[in-house]
Design a protein around this motif. Structure first.
Motif, PDB file in Angstrom:
ATOM      1  N   MET A   1       0.777  -1.122  -0.071  1.00 32.41           N
ATOM      2  CA  MET A   1       0.257  -0.001  -0.152  1.00 32.41           C
ATOM      3  C   MET A   1       0.898   1.218  -0.023  1.00 32.41           C
ATOM      4  O   MET A   1       0.480   2.324  -0.670  1.00 32.41           O
ATOM      5  CB  MET A   1      -0.768  -0.034   1.128  1.00 32.41           C
ATOM      6  N   GLN A   2       2.024   0.983   0.735  1.00 30.85           N
ATOM      7  CA  GLN A   2       2.969   2.253   0.689  1.00 30.85           C
ATOM      8  C   GLN A   2       3.623   2.712  -0.657  1.00 30.85           C
ATOM      9  O   GLN A   2       3.656   3.886  -0.869  1.00 30.85           O
ATOM     10  CB  GLN A   2       3.866   2.264   1.976  1.00 30.85           C
ATOM     11  N   GLU A   3       4.107   1.602  -1.283  1.00 32.70           N
ATOM     12  CA  GLU A   3       4.773   1.596  -2.496  1.00 32.70           C
ATOM     13  C   GLU A   3       3.587   2.108  -3.393  1.00 32.70           C
ATOM     14  O   GLU A   3       4.178   2.719  -4.340  1.00 32.70           O
ATOM     15  CB  GLU A   3       5.250   0.178  -2.663  1.00 32.70           C
ATOM     16  N   ARG A   4       2.570   1.650  -3.499  1.00 35.91           N
ATOM     17  CA  ARG A   4       1.710   2.215  -4.368  1.00 35.91           C
ATOM     18  C   ARG A   4       1.114   3.825  -4.187  1.00 35.91           C
ATOM     19  O   ARG A   4       1.037   4.522  -5.155  1.00 35.91           O
ATOM     20  CB  ARG A   4       0.084   1.357  -4.425  1.00 35.91           C
ATOM     21  N   ALA A   5       0.987   4.242  -2.918  1.00 40.52           N
ATOM     22  CA  ALA A   5       0.925   5.604  -2.796  1.00 40.52           C
ATOM     23  C   ALA A   5       2.000   6.267  -3.209  1.00 40.52           C
ATOM     24  O   ALA A   5       1.883   7.489  -3.807  1.00 40.52           O
ATOM     25  CB  ALA A   5       0.577   5.695  -1.245  1.00 40.52           C
ATOM     26  N   THR A   6       3.235   5.718  -3.076  1.00 38.38           N
ATOM     27  CA  THR A   6       4.567   6.359  -3.362  1.00 38.38           C
ATOM     28  C   THR A   6       4.619   6.641  -4.808  1.00 38.38           C
ATOM     29  O   THR A   6       5.060   7.486  -5.556  1.00 38.38           O
ATOM     30  CB  THR A   6       5.904   5.676  -2.801  1.00 38.38           C
ATOM     31  N   ALA A   7       4.365   5.590  -5.712  1.00 37.29           N
ATOM     32  CA  ALA A   7       4.169   5.450  -7.300  1.00 37.29           C
ATOM     33  C   ALA A   7       3.144   6.558  -7.575  1.00 37.29           C
ATOM     34  O   ALA A   7       3.390   7.171  -8.594  1.00 37.29           O
ATOM     35  CB  ALA A   7       3.749   3.938  -7.744  1.00 37.29           C
ATOM     36  N   TRP A   8       2.082   6.422  -6.818  1.00 36.57           N
ATOM     37  CA  TRP A   8       0.856   7.518  -7.212  1.00 36.57           C
ATOM     38  C   TRP A   8       1.486   8.990  -7.091  1.00 36.57           C
ATOM     39  O   TRP A   8       1.239   9.685  -8.055  1.00 36.57           O
ATOM     40  CB  TRP A   8      -0.333   7.307  -6.419  1.00 36.57           C
ATOM     41  N   LEU A   9       2.156   9.272  -6.047  1.00 40.18           N
ATOM     42  CA  LEU A   9       2.493  10.561  -5.951  1.00 40.18           C
ATOM     43  C   LEU A   9       3.731  11.073  -6.896  1.00 40.18           C
ATOM     44  O   LEU A   9       3.802  12.159  -7.073  1.00 40.18           O
ATOM     45  CB  LEU A   9       3.101  10.795  -4.449  1.00 40.18           C
ATOM     46  N   LEU A  10       4.460  10.019  -7.178  1.00 39.14           N
ATOM     47  CA  LEU A  10       5.571  10.139  -8.354  1.00 39.14           C
ATOM     48  C   LEU A  10       5.050  10.586  -9.612  1.00 39.14           C
ATOM     49  O   LEU A  10       5.557  11.499 -10.304  1.00 39.14           O
ATOM     50  CB  LEU A  10       6.605   8.845  -8.442  1.00 39.14           C
ATOM     51  N   ASN A  11       3.951  10.047  -9.961  1.00 43.05           N
ATOM     52  CA  ASN A  11       3.366  10.264 -11.201  1.00 43.05           C
ATOM     53  C   ASN A  11       2.523  11.505 -11.109  1.00 43.05           C
ATOM     54  O   ASN A  11       2.481  12.282 -12.118  1.00 43.05           O
ATOM     55  CB  ASN A  11       2.146   9.098 -11.651  1.00 43.05           C
ATOM     56  N   VAL A  12       2.067  11.947  -9.893  1.00 40.97           N
ATOM     57  CA  VAL A  12       1.461  13.128  -9.776  1.00 40.97           C
ATOM     58  C   VAL A  12       2.833  14.166  -9.881  1.00 40.97           C
ATOM     59  O   VAL A  12       2.342  15.372 -10.647  1.00 40.97           O
ATOM     60  CB  VAL A  12       0.813  13.298  -8.601  1.00 40.97           C
ATOM     61  N   GLY A  13       3.568  13.996  -9.395  1.00 44.07           N
ATOM     62  CA  GLY A  13       4.710  14.867  -9.434  1.00 44.07           C
ATOM     63  C   GLY A  13       5.315  15.108 -10.854  1.00 44.07           C
ATOM     64  O   GLY A  13       5.701  16.184 -11.405  1.00 44.07           O
ATOM     65  N   HIS A  14       5.123  13.961 -11.618  1.00 49.25           N
ATOM     66  CA  HIS A  14       5.477  14.308 -13.065  1.00 49.25           C
ATOM     67  C   HIS A  14       4.309  15.421 -13.776  1.00 49.25           C
ATOM     68  O   HIS A  14       4.887  16.178 -14.670  1.00 49.25           O
ATOM     69  CB  HIS A  14       5.483  12.971 -13.828  1.00 49.25           C
ATOM     70  N   ALA A  15       3.082  15.166 -13.592  1.00 46.86           N
ATOM     71  CA  ALA A  15       2.347  16.077 -14.041  1.00 46.86           C
ATOM     72  C   ALA A  15       2.490  17.318 -13.512  1.00 46.86           C
ATOM     73  O   ALA A  15       2.118  18.320 -14.222  1.00 46.86           O
ATOM     74  CB  ALA A  15       0.770  15.595 -13.368  1.00 46.86           C
ATOM     75  N   ILE A  16       2.565  17.609 -12.347  1.00 46.16           N
ATOM     76  CA  ILE A  16       3.085  19.030 -11.708  1.00 46.16           C
ATOM     77  C   ILE A  16       4.235  19.594 -12.397  1.00 46.16           C
ATOM     78  O   ILE A  16       4.138  20.727 -12.947  1.00 46.16           O
ATOM     79  CB  ILE A  16       3.376  19.017 -10.065  1.00 46.16           C
ATOM     80  N   ASP A  17       5.250  18.755 -12.757  1.00 51.68           N
ATOM     81  CA  ASP A  17       6.544  19.348 -13.300  1.00 51.68           C
ATOM     82  C   ASP A  17       6.180  19.886 -14.770  1.00 51.68           C
ATOM     83  O   ASP A  17       6.507  21.245 -14.932  1.00 51.68           O
ATOM     84  CB  ASP A  17       7.493  17.985 -13.442  1.00 51.68           C
ATOM     85  N   HIS A  18       5.290  19.152 -15.354  1.00 54.95           N
ATOM     86  CA  HIS A  18       5.098  19.684 -16.889  1.00 54.95           C
ATOM     87  C   HIS A  18       3.944  20.833 -16.916  1.00 54.95           C
ATOM     88  O   HIS A  18       4.212  21.855 -17.635  1.00 54.95           O
ATOM     89  CB  HIS A  18       4.711  18.384 -17.655  1.00 54.95           C
ATOM     90  N   MET A  19       3.140  20.695 -16.040  1.00 53.43           N
ATOM     91  CA  MET A  19       2.200  21.711 -15.712  1.00 53.43           C
ATOM     92  C   MET A  19       2.644  22.996 -15.529  1.00 53.43           C
ATOM     93  O   MET A  19       2.380  24.228 -16.095  1.00 53.43           O
ATOM     94  CB  MET A  19       0.934  21.348 -14.646  1.00 53.43           C
ATOM     95  N   PHE A  20       3.522  23.158 -14.460  1.00 52.72           N
ATOM     96  CA  PHE A  20       4.094  24.228 -13.808  1.00 52.72           C
ATOM     97  C   PHE A  20       4.788  25.173 -15.142  1.00 52.72           C
ATOM     98  O   PHE A  20       4.785  26.183 -15.177  1.00 52.72           O
ATOM     99  CB  PHE A  20       4.908  24.229 -12.650  1.00 52.72           C
ATOM    100  N   LEU A  21       5.462  24.067 -15.970  1.00 52.33           N
ATOM    101  CA  LEU A  21       6.591  24.910 -16.859  1.00 52.33           C
ATOM    102  C   LEU A  21       5.711  25.400 -18.076  1.00 52.33           C
ATOM    103  O   LEU A  21       6.180  26.313 -18.636  1.00 52.33           O
ATOM    104  CB  LEU A  21       7.536  23.704 -17.325  1.00 52.33           C
TER     105      LEU A  21
END
Length: 391
Positions: A1-21
């Motif tokens: 469960m913890q690994e899945r949540a981390t993976a989810w947040l890492l994918n959200v981080g990618h969305a944030i990265d491209h969105m902000f730029l």
């Protein structure tokens, strides 16, 4: 469960990265009007520092990711990019805007060399994992169009930076609570695969960097110009910023799905012919779009963005297939420092090229860049599996 949540947040981080730029590119007309500038093209060079530091910062970010740890670097990413977005919202002059955007770009540089290797380290199907991650990143591009268009229309351009900035800080808090801290930094772990021969690695790195550089130029030219391209070519149909943002978000959402298909194919087939086929699609679509108007332009824009987004997972897949995890962040950082810094040139050139020569010339330039990528790929070395079969 913890690994899945981390993976989810890492994918959200990618969305944030491209969105902000891309918030700046979507809101540039409103920002220029607020600052008293006559045309949006005059403000575009002020975004160059963000993309230059986005590339240059990948080198120290990758090194720190391997030697210090990927989890602490991702915390720096979430909190840093959120704070920088809030500073952009406070800018009062073009110079202040450029400095705050530069800070945003520096923090954005952390994600690719750190977040992606952290995500794929234990994945049994790295191609599919990269496809999902690419989908998330490019949905961030779509969010930049639709969220920015909505906030610019109903609030102002400052809210378009401030609201996502607060969300990024919230994601940083969640990551700090949920992501597991590795016992050892990647550089101090045991080797997981044999070293690639030096000559072969240099050839791979050169081809990967050349392809990534031309791909970065294409990505930055397209994503930073698409909104204004739609605004010009769809002028007889609509000029409403929210409607244009929604149309562009539809293009990006559709194009993002290509990465899932590409990710699945990468897990099943040889990398080189797949990569060549995707790049070959870009050339005629860009050439046809150069002179298209109205809804035909919209259809062709969706086509060339599918091909541009579909090419994105390949360079990361090369690193996963050829490079041991102990040094993936450093190799990615070196490649990204070159390709993303060169990509900053696209942001700097975009305004002057469109102002002097128009969008048709820009799209023909992009078709020529795709030809350069195609030429470089024919020198790509075979995958480890193909070398093993040959032996």
């Amino acid at each position: 469960m913890q690994e899945r949540a981390t993976a989810w947040l890492l994918n959200v981080g990618h969305a944030i990265d491209h969105m902000f730029l891309l918030i700046f590119a979507t809101a540039v007309t409103a920002i220029a009007a607020d600052f008293g500038l006559p045309r949006w093209e005059a403000l575009m060079p002020y975004g160059t520092l963000a993309f230059f530091l986005f590339g240059l910062g990948a080198l120290p970010a990758g090194r720190l990711g391997d030697l210090w740890g990927r989890r602490p670097m991702m915390l720096v990413f979430f909190f840093g990019i959120g704070t920088a977005a809030l500073l952009v919202a406070c800018a009062r002059t073009p110079l202040e805007l450029a400095i705050a955007l530069g800070l945003l770009g520096a923090f954005a540089s952390i994600y690719h060399p750190v977040g992606i290797p952290m995500l794929v380290r234990t994945s049994p199907h790295p191609g599919w994992t990269l496809g999902i991650n690419g989908l998330a990143g490019n949905l961030g591009v779509a969010l930049a169009a639709i969220v920015t268009g909505f906030l610019v229309k109903h609030v102002d351009w400052r809210a378009a930076f401030a609201v996502p900035g607060a969300v990024a800080i919230g994601c940083g808090i969640a990551f700090a609570l949920l992501a597991r801290d590795d016992a050892l930094p990647p550089a101090r772990r045991a080797r997981s695969r044999p070293d690639v021969p030096r000559a072969l690695f240099l050839r791979l790195f050169l081809v990967m960097t050349l392809a990534a550089t031309t791909g970065s130029l294409l990505f930055n030219f397209s994503t930073n110009a698409n909104y204004e391209l739609l605004r010009e070519r769809l002028a007889p149909i609509t000029g409403d910023p929210a409607t244009l943002g929604a149309l562009l978000a539809g293009v990006y959402a559709l194009a993002s799905l290509a990465q899932l298909a590409v990710g699945r194919l990468i897990d099943r087939y040889t990398l080189k012919p797949l990569y060549i086929a995707v790049i070959a699609l870009q050339i005629p679509l860009l050439a046809l779009a150069a002179h298209a108007q109205g809804w035909w332009l919209y259809v062709l824009q969706a086509g060339f963005m599918i091909a541009i987004f579909g090419a994105i997972p390949f360079t990361e897949a090369m690193i996963v297939r050829h490079v041991d995890d102990r040094m993936r962040s450093r190799v990615a950082g070196m490649r990204l420092a070159v390709s993303f810094s060169a990509g900053a040139v696209a942001v700097w050139l975009l305004g002057p090229v469109v102002h002097q020569a128009g969008f048709a010339t820009l799209l023909w330039m992009m078709a020529a860049l795709a030809c350069c990528t195609l030429g470089a790929l024919f020198w790509l070395p075979p995958s480890p599996e193909a070398r093993d079969d040959a032996r």
